[in-house]
Enzyme design. Sequence first.
Site, short mmCIF file in Angstrom:
data_model
loop_
_atom_site.label_atom_id
_atom_site.label_comp_id
_atom_site.label_asym_id
_atom_site.label_seq_id
_atom_site.Cartn_x
_atom_site.Cartn_y
_atom_site.Cartn_z
CE1 TYR A 207 88.95 65.69 88.05
CE2 TYR A 207 89.86 64.79 85.76
CZ TYR A 207 89.02 65.38 86.67
OH TYR A 207 87.46 65.40 86.12
CG LEU B 220 78.46 61.52 122.96
CD1 LEU B 220 77.13 61.44 123.50
CD2 LEU B 220 78.49 62.26 121.55
CB SER B 221 84.18 65.37 123.76
OG SER B 221 84.07 66.41 122.74
CE LYS C 114 81.50 67.03 89.96
NZ LYS C 114 82.13 65.89 90.25
CE LYS D 75 84.74 58.43 81.66
NZ LYS D 75 84.79 58.06 83.08
CD GLU E 55 81.70 56.54 84.71
OE1 GLU E 55 83.03 56.25 84.23
OE2 GLU E 55 81.45 57.54 85.31
CB SER F 247 79.59 63.19 88.42
OG SER F 247 80.14 64.39 88.68
CB CYS G 85 81.48 60.25 83.65
SG CYS G 85 81.43 60.84 85.28
#
Length: 550
Positions: free
Chosen positions: A122, A302-303, A195, A116, A44, A189, A152
Amino acid sequence: MFGLRVGLLQINPTAGDVAGNSALIIRGAKQARTQGAELVVTSELALMGYLPRDLLMSQGFVRRSCQELGRMAAELADGPPLLVGVATPNPAEMGRPLFNSAVLLKNGVVGQSFHKTLLPTYDVFDEDRYFEPAQGPQILDWNGVRLGISICEDVWNDRDFWKRRRYHQDPIEVLANAGAQAILNLSASPFTVGKQALREEMLSHMAQKYGLPLAIVNQVGGNDDLLFDGHSAAFDADGRLFARAKGFEEDLVVVDLGAGASGTGMIARDDFAPEAEIWNALVMGVRDYVRKTRFRKALLGLSGGIDSALTAAIAADAVGPGNVLGVMMPSRYSSRGSLDDSVELARNLGIETCTLPISGIMETYEGVLSDAFRGFEPDVTEENIQSRIRGNLLMALSNKYGSLLLTTGNKSEMSVGYCTLYGDMNGGLAVIADLPKMMVYRVSRWRNLRSADIPEATLTKPPSAELRPDQTDQDSLPPYELLDQILELHVEQSQSAEEIVAQGFDEATVRRVLRMVRAAEFKRKQAAPVLKVTSRAFGTGWRMPIARQD
């Protein structure tokens, strides 16, 4: 039964890079020709790079993309026809200015366009902002075969698969009723954990339901906060998966869509364990963000803790150990063990380090502020000053070296504001800010199965910001095992305090956590882009007001 060899062209485009994306598509189409493809399909908006966002409001950008179609058609005149994803102008006097389209390039000319139908609005999507929906079935007549063209979201609305559908119409049902003999889907996507399994289950169901072969081409790569896993796939008319492209890298798969036949090895092997998916997605995301924003190197603080350790390991894999700098900034509260763990981690990963002690700088701050702070007891103010000293030093190195600063905070901390604005939140990319704390441990242990680079002490010691004597995170927060459960219900599932308490959680703890989430909204609005791996990340898909009353 019919024969149609389709090339599923899975590329890694860059948003806005029309010339670069065109080159990727042309190269892939020519490669598909050598493998006998009769038709090549991109993902897409492949020519523009998904998600172009408000670049789509630029008429010049849209015009340049459409002009490039003509050049591509001419260069591929002796190659297989190509269905390429691109935005095209809406010529009508009403409606949104563009269509989200698949345009056919064939015999050296720009041909039909297919649009499309379903435009998501959302989470991270806002396609109704730009696009006009298609009206009616989008059918490509191909040598006597009717190919249903979808894009899609068009495949994500089957009435028999989803308990509640988002849209009133189903474009795939419309295509089937219009006599489509196969379905092609151009997708971008975005990745979230788990997913791909859902996507394959849904597409298999759809192919079997209509008795139609179905192929999907999915984008791969990272564009800003969004990650795309690829895994383009094809299903036969019985719903059987018979081809799958590689995950998290570019690929080309040529399938005989009508016959459902393929050569051996057409289903790419992959590890779909959550830890493996997250690791591969984040490594890809960092690599692409660095490359596409034209950096070559990265740095981070770096801790000695688990968050910076995992971020460093991801960065080393993404851009190469020689391109990563780990900066240690000990204070009077830093433990010897934390310094030793940082040194061991850097040695194991093969990254460069430098040490910038901050105790002297802290003393200077204390002296400058002594009169202004007279009569006040030490509190979180002094802790934040330390964090902001470190943030300033890291930004100075980032500016001087031209390196991208990676932030190391996790989702649990980001949720409740256990982080310092203009301090440890400084940086250009938040690598693990969509990983809850317990998942940080899970991914780290998974990574250590390959090579035990993250020190065992880092994995087992109580987490601490080390901003005051004997401090641990649990001085300020509920245990992470509990905190992450509450946050998952509230942030990702949008459950209220009452709903969470009803599941057996302590009411006082729940309400305290949710108050912290609300209070930290102003920090999240100013945070670096967060690489998205869960169903709801803090970024473009999180749209909460700062000033609000519950």
